[in-house]
Enzyme design. Structure first.
Site, PDB file in Angstrom:
ATOM      1  N   TYR A   6      22.632  98.503  63.100  1.00 27.73           N
ATOM      2  CA  TYR A   6      21.297  99.142  62.992  1.00 27.73           C
ATOM      3  C   TYR A   6      21.466 100.586  62.526  1.00 27.73           C
ATOM      4  O   TYR A   6      20.763 101.046  61.617  1.00 27.73           O
ATOM      5  CB  TYR A   6      20.617  99.079  64.370  1.00 27.73           C
ATOM      6  N   ALA A   7      22.423 101.299  63.123  1.00 26.12           N
ATOM      7  CA  ALA A   7      22.668 102.701  62.750  1.00 26.12           C
ATOM      8  C   ALA A   7      23.013 102.805  61.266  1.00 26.12           C
ATOM      9  O   ALA A   7      22.557 103.723  60.574  1.00 26.12           O
ATOM     10  CB  ALA A   7      23.792 103.284  63.594  1.00 26.12           C
TER      11      ALA A   7
HETATM   12  N1  LIG Z   1      11.052 101.961  68.903  1.00 24.46           N
HETATM   13  C1  LIG Z   1      11.959 102.889  68.790  1.00 24.46           C
HETATM   14  O1  LIG Z   1      12.547 103.361  69.791  1.00 24.46           O
HETATM   15  C2  LIG Z   1      12.310 103.434  67.433  1.00 24.46           C
HETATM   16  C3  LIG Z   1      13.084 104.590  67.374  1.00 24.46           C
HETATM   17  C4  LIG Z   1      13.431 105.109  66.120  1.00 24.46           C
HETATM   18  C5  LIG Z   1      13.002 104.470  64.982  1.00 24.46           C
HETATM   19  N2  LIG Z   1      12.264 103.339  65.075  1.00 24.46           N
HETATM   20  C6  LIG Z   1      11.867 102.710  63.808  1.00 24.46           C
HETATM   21  O2  LIG Z   1      10.449 102.758  63.700  1.00 24.46           O
HETATM   22  C7  LIG Z   1       9.999 101.636  62.945  1.00 24.46           C
HETATM   23  C8  LIG Z   1       8.910 100.923  63.734  1.00 24.46           C
HETATM   24  O3  LIG Z   1       9.476 100.502  64.973  1.00 24.46           O
HETATM   25  P1  LIG Z   1       8.607  99.961  66.193  1.00 24.46           P
HETATM   26  O4  LIG Z   1       9.236 100.435  67.430  1.00 24.46           O
HETATM   27  O5  LIG Z   1       7.170 100.204  65.933  1.00 24.46           O
HETATM   28  O6  LIG Z   1       8.933  98.390  66.047  1.00 24.46           O
HETATM   29  P2  LIG Z   1       8.078  97.112  66.455  1.00 24.46           P
HETATM   30  O7  LIG Z   1       7.123  97.439  67.550  1.00 24.46           O
HETATM   31  O8  LIG Z   1       9.061  96.016  66.656  1.00 24.46           O
HETATM   32  O9  LIG Z   1       7.222  96.817  65.108  1.00 24.46           O
HETATM   33  C9  LIG Z   1       7.866  96.491  63.911  1.00 24.46           C
HETATM   34  C10 LIG Z   1       6.850  96.157  62.841  1.00 24.46           C
HETATM   35  O10 LIG Z   1       7.551  95.761  61.655  1.00 24.46           O
HETATM   36  C11 LIG Z   1       7.157  94.428  61.281  1.00 24.46           C
HETATM   37  N3  LIG Z   1       8.295  93.754  60.665  1.00 24.46           N
HETATM   38  C12 LIG Z   1       9.509  93.519  61.201  1.00 24.46           C
HETATM   39  N4  LIG Z   1      10.274  92.838  60.343  1.00 24.46           N
HETATM   40  C13 LIG Z   1       9.531  92.644  59.228  1.00 24.46           C
HETATM   41  C14 LIG Z   1       9.758  91.996  57.989  1.00 24.46           C
HETATM   42  N5  LIG Z   1      10.930  91.389  57.704  1.00 24.46           N
HETATM   43  N6  LIG Z   1       8.774  91.984  57.064  1.00 24.46           N
HETATM   44  C15 LIG Z   1       7.582  92.589  57.319  1.00 24.46           C
HETATM   45  N7  LIG Z   1       7.291  93.207  58.481  1.00 24.46           N
HETATM   46  C16 LIG Z   1       8.261  93.226  59.429  1.00 24.46           C
HETATM   47  C17 LIG Z   1       6.691  93.795  62.598  1.00 24.46           C
HETATM   48  O11 LIG Z   1       5.818  92.682  62.410  1.00 24.46           O
HETATM   49  P3  LIG Z   1       6.376  91.148  62.368  1.00 24.46           P
HETATM   50  O12 LIG Z   1       7.402  91.023  63.454  1.00 24.46           O
HETATM   51  O13 LIG Z   1       5.158  90.306  62.579  1.00 24.46           O
HETATM   52  O14 LIG Z   1       6.942  90.967  61.017  1.00 24.46           O
HETATM   53  C18 LIG Z   1       5.959  94.972  63.215  1.00 24.46           C
HETATM   54  O15 LIG Z   1       4.698  95.126  62.613  1.00 24.46           O
HETATM   55  C19 LIG Z   1      11.222 100.763  62.678  1.00 24.46           C
HETATM   56  O16 LIG Z   1      11.725 101.021  61.386  1.00 24.46           O
HETATM   57  C20 LIG Z   1      12.211 101.243  63.722  1.00 24.46           C
HETATM   58  O17 LIG Z   1      13.548 101.034  63.336  1.00 24.46           O
HETATM   59  C21 LIG Z   1      11.883 102.815  66.262  1.00 24.46           C
END
Ligand SMILES: NC(=O)c1ccc[n+]([C@@H]2O[C@H](COP(=O)([O-])OP(=O)(O)OC[C@H]3O[C@@H](n4cnc5c(N)ncnc54)[C@H](OP(=O)(O)O)[C@@H]3O)[C@@H](O)[C@H]2O)c1
Length: 242
Positions: free
Chosen positions: A150-151
């Protein structure tokens, strides 16, 4: 005419919070996810003229191309793209199945590049510049046990940001990364109680972040006041990496 922002992964978590804030700020939003989820359909009903959703898997080239085609058909060339969709797969690298490594790279890195490539073809034809924001992570800067692959994808996104900023700067398109710390979303649901306590202890501001902590930075980077900021990674983590 409202400016259009493409937001990948708008069905929940950070993407949903960004989508909601952009609609409230008057933008038109085109978003995608693999499933509609529970919270997007009411938003689609509330903003029928300014919100577009298409089922898409950004890890599949034809699917991300079809999403961008659909978005452009609905709203015309976009002002901005927010590469937000991402997945996390946890496990020490020595035993992490290769199929999960492939999934991570395909979604978080190849997917973001594919969407940016498809969107840029339209953004470059639009006068007046534009914005690309890649959602990376502090994990890409500092690492975390169990999140090596992931990193790597998130560090890759920051590299994409810097190179693409050089490539499209003359067209007044800025490209920046926003790197959140640990956010209280579905993605961080796998953190154990002990891990959460440790993160809170090490965070100067004393808590995990929320999607709402990140949204104002996105609005700022999309706005006219950020027109001379490009190639940067803006970290929003309550100080845990300071
Ligand atoms: N949560 C954290 O602690 C954190 C920290 C730093 C950065 N981030 C980054 O912030 C971003 C959002 O994270 P989040 O925490 O909001 O995650 P989340 O709650 O799991 O939401 C992820 C979103 O992306 C969609 N998605 C995933 N795979 C996909 C694919 N192959 N095609 C199209 N849509 C897809 C999901 O919908 P479906 O599953 O229905 O496709 C969902 O809408 C990510 O890039 C994550 O790496 C998160």
């Amino acid at each position: 005419m409202s400016r259009t922002v493409i937001v990948t992964g708008g069905s929940r978590g950070l993407g949903l919070a960004i989508t909601r804030a952009l609609l409230e700020a008057g933008y038109a939003v085109a978003t995608c996810s693999r499933h509609p989820g529970d919270d997007l359909p009411p938003l689609l009903a509330a903003y029928p003229d300014r919100l577009f959703w298409q089922q898409a898997d950004i890890g599949v080239a034809a699917s991300s191309q079809a999403f961008i085609d659909g978005a452009v058909q609905r709203f015309g060339a976009p002002w901005a793209l927010i590469n937000n969709a991402g997945i996390a797969r946890e496990g020490i690298l020595a035993t992490l199945p290769l199929v999960e490594v492939d999934d991570l790279i395909q979604t978080n890195l190849t997917g973001a590049i594919q969407v940016a490539r498809a969107a840029l073809r339209h953004m470059l034809s639009r006068p007046g510049g534009g914005r690309i924001i890649n959602i990376s992570s502090i994990i890409g800067q500092r690492g975390y046990t169990g999140l090596a692959a992931y990193a790597a994808t998130k560090a890759g996104l920051d590299g994409l940001t810097r190179a693409l900023a050089r490539e499209v700067g003359r067209r007044r398109i800025t490209v920046n990364s926003v790197a959140p710390g640990y956010l209280d979303t579905e993605m961080s649901g796998t953190l154990s109680g002990g891990q959460r306590e440790q993160i809170v202890r090490r965070t100067p501001l004393g808590r995990l972040g929320t999607a709402d902590d990140v949204v104002p930075a996105i609005l700022f980077l999309l706005g006219d006041g950020a027109h001379f900021i490009t190639g940067q990674t803006l970290t929003i983590d309550g100080g845990i990496t300071c």
